[in-house]
Enzyme design. Structure first.
Site, PDB file in Angstrom:
ATOM      1  CG  HIS A   1      -8.165   7.423   0.189  1.00 43.28           C
ATOM      2  ND1 HIS A   1      -7.233   7.503   1.200  1.00 43.28           N
ATOM      3  CD2 HIS A   1      -8.434   8.696  -0.169  1.00 43.28           C
ATOM      4  CE1 HIS A   1      -6.938   8.769   1.434  1.00 43.28           C
ATOM      5  NE2 HIS A   1      -7.668   9.514   0.618  1.00 43.28           N
TER       6      HIS A   1
ATOM      7  CB  SER B   1      -7.976  12.101   2.246  1.00 42.36           C
ATOM      8  OG  SER B   1      -6.928  12.049   1.318  1.00 42.36           O
TER       9      SER B   1
ATOM     10  CG  ASP C   1      -5.644   4.515   2.046  1.00 46.76           C
ATOM     11  OD1 ASP C   1      -4.458   4.417   1.661  1.00 46.76           O
ATOM     12  OD2 ASP C   1      -6.109   5.570   2.483  1.00 46.76           O
TER      13      ASP C   1
END
Length: 619
Positions: free
Chosen positions: A506, A200, A469
């Protein structure tokens, strides 16, 4: 070349001391500290305070602050600094890893074990940082806090230009540099191999380092990277405004209440519709769309029509688990096309159609629904990540100058998202001012396609990404990779490889083969230290049974062929896994990585465009 010379120098140093070394500079028996752990508290380093050095079982835990200061730009005059932690094993094997951050950072991982969870135990030195600010009053970095609920909340730090830089890129660079100095002092030897790994925002950290500080790391693993976070933030606002039109009530802040717009049973129907259009395109109906480039709107739209209440062939009861309303279908089409301004110019990427729009309860993860609709249901409260974490970051971090609002209320962060103007507010991700000389794209983005400096010094890059995601478009990172390959004269795979993961939420989870972090770690070390480039990365599925129902709106073959309790390969983009035609479908050995014949442009939805993201066809 510099790294190779340094490694040779270290090998010579160990040899001079009578220490046997491997061909790659790593002593097989490791190196012991030459000083006590507690003695590190007296170490003098540039603009750095060592707050504690504590001997734990098998390693020394160091915590400190770099560039601690009182902000003159922040009206609250809060304390800022780059908090960091460094774990030094009792037996060190020459490797160093920097762990990437997450979200808007602000929280120090005070006891870093490694991004894959195994590095410290394998004799690596491992470091982490807090991104240059602290959200917790009880943190490990001096007890200060940089939050103000009436002025940006946990994103308040972005009112300070230096704190923005520290969050964007400086925290990683300074922490890695100081950590290597501590390592050299503690062991008496320089680091042989340096790595960074994160997901991320941590994946963005990794990509930023490869582009902005190419000398820092030999190996980079970037997972689900927010490499273009400022433009992805525009999509957050876009998605919530689109869903807001479906809302039938308001939340405690007087804003559209989003959880009722797409209940879980509706996301399940959307997943089934997409699978009905595209699951067989890779040659195997198994709940996984491996041939994602071929899953275009031209194929998906008729399937959505078939699943539309009243007009399709799957019933007429809205929210009944078998069909979607026409308004919901229109919303999905608008969201997946990506945000545009009033002239129809694209502001961020479009999206791959992917079955991962639904995250089954038996395969939890931060999927599409978590980001866009709801995380934990709370009456009258919007809990979608776009309207919590995102709602703080959009006005404070991705606007220049920052738009300072309270966290809650009729004029709070959520309201800013629903009122976001895609003609006048969107361009501010590029804005610079005298007080804020770097735009959000300057200090946050990692969109450069010129990786020549990183390649020239021998760096290796592995990127892994969900096909879709919920927050970062898989089409965006695939487009970046193609453009980077062009910039690198078609030789990107010499030093950088992309692996796409269908269905994955994610940073993991979802009805997907998502367990592969340790295999990624092995792949990058083999590539950096042995010159063995990864042709595939084997990923495991931890679901012992299929997370898809055996009937209902899904093809019954999905539950039969889903790789429950087994493995699948992740292939070097643009190759995809293809079933060989025999053997268990949950065994990676029964799949080959093949070229699907994707060509940008033509009949495909995902074009390569010459755009800078200022309102045309953005990455």
């Amino acid at each position: 070349m510099k790294r190779r010379l340094l490694a040779s120098t270290i090998v010579a140093g160990w040899a001079a001391l009578g220490t046997q070394v491997t061909a790659h500079g790593l002593p097989p028996s490791g190196v012991a500290p030459r000083s006590s752990c507690a003695g590190l508290t007296g170490l003098t380093l540039p603009n750095t305070q060592i707050l504690s050095a504590t001997q734990k079982s098998g390693y020394c835990n160091v915590i400190g602050i770099i560039n601690k200061r009182t902000s003159t730009q922040d009206p609250d005059h809060f304390t800022y600094g780059i908090g960091f932690a460094l774990n030094l094993p009792n037996t060190w094997h020459g490797r160093f890893e920097m762990m990437g951050g997450g979200g808007t950072d602000g929280s120090l991982q005070a006891d870093p074990q490694g991004a894959a969870g195994v590095e410290l135990g394998q004799g690596w030195a491992v470091a982490a940082d807090d991104g240059g600010h602290e959200d917790s009053a009880n943190n490990m970095v001096g007890g200060y806090q940089d939050d103000d609920a009436n002025a940006g909340g946990s994103a308040h730090f972005a009112i300070d230009a230096q704190a923005r830089r520290d969050y964007g890129y400086n925290g990683i660079e300074k922490t890695a540099t100081i950590s290597k100095q501590i390592i050299a002092y503690f062991y008496g030897f320089e680091t042989v191999y340096s790595y960074i790994m994160g997901c991320s925002n941590g994946g963005r950290d990794a990509m930023v380092a490869s582009q902005r500080s190419p000398w820092l790391f030999d190996g980079v693993i970037s997972q689900n990277p927010g490499f273009n976070l400022p433009q992805a933030a525009l999509a957050e606002a876009w998605n919530e405004q689109v869903l807001g039109k479906l809302a039938t009530s308001t939340d405690i802040n007087g804003q559209p209440f989003i959880p009722d717009t797409f209940p879980q049973q509706d996301l399940q129907v959307a997943s089934a519709a997409i699978l009905s259009a595209c699951d067989a395109l890779d040659g195997l109906v198994d709940g996984i769309i491996d041939n994602y480039h071929a899953c275009t709107a031209r194929k998906v739209f008729p399937a959505l029509a078939s699943y539309t209440c009243g007009t399709g062939s799957h019933g007429s009861t809205p929210h009944g688990g078998s069909c979607l309303t026409s308004a919901q279908v229109d919303a999905l089409k608008t969201i997946y096309a990506g945000p545009v301004n009033s002239k129809g110019q694209r502001l961020y990427s479009n999206w791959f159609w992917d079955a991962g729009i639904w995250t089954p309860p038996t395969a939890p993860g931060a999927g599409w629904g978590f980001w866009n609709v709801v995380t934990a249901p709370v009456p009258g409260v919007n809990t979608a990540i776009n309207l919590t974490l995102g709602a703080g970051a959009i006005p404070m971090i991705f606007q220049t100058p920052p738009v300072v609002t309270p966290v809650n209320g009729a004029n709070g962060q959520e309201a800013f998202v629903f009122r976001f103007n895609f003609d006048t507010d969107a361009p501010k991700i590029f804005t610079k001012t005298q007080a804020y000389p770097e735009s959000a794209m300057d200090f946050m983005a990692a969109v450069s396609t010129d990786l020549r400096p990183f390649r020239a010094r021998g760096g290796k890059l592995i990127v892994s990404s969900s096909v879709n995601d919920g927050i970062f478009s898989g089409a965006s990172i695939a487009r970046w990779y193609r453009k980077m390959n062009q910039s690198m004269d078609g030789r990107a795979t010499d030093f950088a490889r992309l692996f796409m993961v269908p269905n994955m939420a994610h940073c993991g989870g979802g009805a997907a083969t998502t367990s592969f972090a340790t295999n990624e770690l092995s792949a990058i070390t083999d590539w950096v230290e042995k010159g063995i480039a990864p042709e595939r990365i084997v990923a495991a599925n931890t679901n012992t049974t299929s997370p898809y129902p055996t009937g209902g709106v899904f093809d019954p073959r999905i539950a039969m062929n889903f790789p429950a309790g087994g493995t699948r390969p992740l292939c070097v983009y643009p190759k995809i896994p293809a079933y060989k035609g025999s053997g268990m479908t949950n065994d990676a050995a029964n799949f080959a990585c093949v070229d699907p014949g994707f060509k940008p442009g033509g009949d495909h939805d995902f074009h390569d465009d010459d755009d800078d993201g200022r309102g045309q066809n953005a990455q």
